[in-house]
Design a protein around this motif. Structure first.
Motif, PDB file in Angstrom:
ATOM      1  N   LEU A 110      37.275  52.810   5.018  1.00 34.69           N
ATOM      2  CA  LEU A 110      38.356  53.378   4.217  1.00 34.69           C
ATOM      3  C   LEU A 110      39.248  54.274   5.084  1.00 34.69           C
ATOM      4  O   LEU A 110      40.460  54.313   4.915  1.00 34.69           O
ATOM      5  CB  LEU A 110      37.790  54.172   3.042  1.00 34.69           C
ATOM      6  N   LEU A 111      38.648  54.978   6.030  1.00 33.94           N
ATOM      7  CA  LEU A 111      39.400  55.858   6.918  1.00 33.94           C
ATOM      8  C   LEU A 111      39.914  55.135   8.155  1.00 33.94           C
ATOM      9  O   LEU A 111      40.924  55.517   8.729  1.00 33.94           O
ATOM     10  CB  LEU A 111      38.516  57.032   7.353  1.00 33.94           C
ATOM     11  N   GLU A 112      39.193  54.111   8.579  1.00 36.02           N
ATOM     12  CA  GLU A 112      39.521  53.404   9.823  1.00 36.02           C
ATOM     13  C   GLU A 112      40.676  52.424   9.659  1.00 36.02           C
ATOM     14  O   GLU A 112      41.483  52.274  10.547  1.00 36.02           O
ATOM     15  CB  GLU A 112      38.296  52.649  10.327  1.00 36.02           C
ATOM     16  N   GLU A 113      40.709  51.726   8.554  1.00 38.55           N
ATOM     17  CA  GLU A 113      41.688  50.661   8.369  1.00 38.55           C
ATOM     18  C   GLU A 113      42.757  51.087   7.371  1.00 38.55           C
ATOM     19  O   GLU A 113      42.458  51.411   6.224  1.00 38.55           O
ATOM     20  CB  GLU A 113      40.991  49.389   7.880  1.00 38.55           C
ATOM     21  N   ASN A 114      43.997  51.065   7.811  1.00 37.80           N
ATOM     22  CA  ASN A 114      45.109  51.496   6.960  1.00 37.80           C
ATOM     23  C   ASN A 114      45.324  50.578   5.761  1.00 37.80           C
ATOM     24  O   ASN A 114      45.901  50.979   4.767  1.00 37.80           O
ATOM     25  CB  ASN A 114      46.405  51.579   7.778  1.00 37.80           C
ATOM     26  N   THR A 115      44.865  49.353   5.852  1.00 37.01           N
ATOM     27  CA  THR A 115      45.111  48.392   4.777  1.00 37.01           C
ATOM     28  C   THR A 115      43.987  48.345   3.753  1.00 37.01           C
ATOM     29  O   THR A 115      44.111  47.675   2.744  1.00 37.01           O
ATOM     30  CB  THR A 115      45.299  46.979   5.365  1.00 37.01           C
ATOM     31  N   PHE A 116      42.890  49.049   4.015  1.00 37.52           N
ATOM     32  CA  PHE A 116      41.741  48.990   3.113  1.00 37.52           C
ATOM     33  C   PHE A 116      41.981  49.904   1.919  1.00 37.52           C
ATOM     34  O   PHE A 116      42.352  51.056   2.066  1.00 37.52           O
ATOM     35  CB  PHE A 116      40.461  49.392   3.854  1.00 37.52           C
ATOM     36  N   ARG A 117      41.735  49.399   0.726  1.00 36.33           N
ATOM     37  CA  ARG A 117      41.957  50.156  -0.505  1.00 36.33           C
ATOM     38  C   ARG A 117      40.635  50.682  -1.069  1.00 36.33           C
ATOM     39  O   ARG A 117      39.600  50.045  -0.944  1.00 36.33           O
ATOM     40  CB  ARG A 117      42.634  49.266  -1.540  1.00 36.33           C
ATOM     41  N   THR A 118      40.715  51.833  -1.730  1.00 35.22           N
ATOM     42  CA  THR A 118      39.537  52.429  -2.354  1.00 35.22           C
ATOM     43  C   THR A 118      38.923  51.484  -3.371  1.00 35.22           C
ATOM     44  O   THR A 118      37.700  51.342  -3.430  1.00 35.22           O
ATOM     45  CB  THR A 118      39.909  53.760  -3.033  1.00 35.22           C
TER      46      THR A 118
END
Length: 84
Positions: free
Chosen positions: A36-44
């Motif tokens: 969640l913190l590493e990838e800008n495209t990952f959504r909660t």
């Protein structure tokens, strides 16, 4: 946290709060929430759905947790080395 090979009488899902820990301790960590913190495209919402899916698979016996696979059955109260 830094992770410990915790085991209990029931399956114990170990969730890392950061990806470096997950990569350093793959034999202990079941789920990497650090993406969640590493990838800008990952959504909660995607992370929650993935975690829920993993927990349901563990509960149904479809997959086993790392503590089950490696037969970790102890509680690590104290770690060797520096504790912060």
């Amino acid at each position: 946290g830094r992770g410990t090979p915790f085991g209990a009488p029931v399956p114990t899902c170990k969730i890392s709060s950061n990806t470096p820990l997950s990569r350093k301790k793959p034999e202990w960590i079941d789920f990497d929430a650090g993406v969640l913190l590493e990838e800008n495209t990952f959504r909660t919402d995607d992370l929650v759905e993935d975690l829920y899916g993993m927990v349901m698979q563990v509960a149904s016996g479809t997959i086993r947790t790392k503590n089950e696979i490696h037969d970790y059955r102890e509680i690590a109260l104290f770690k060797t080395g520096v504790m912060l």
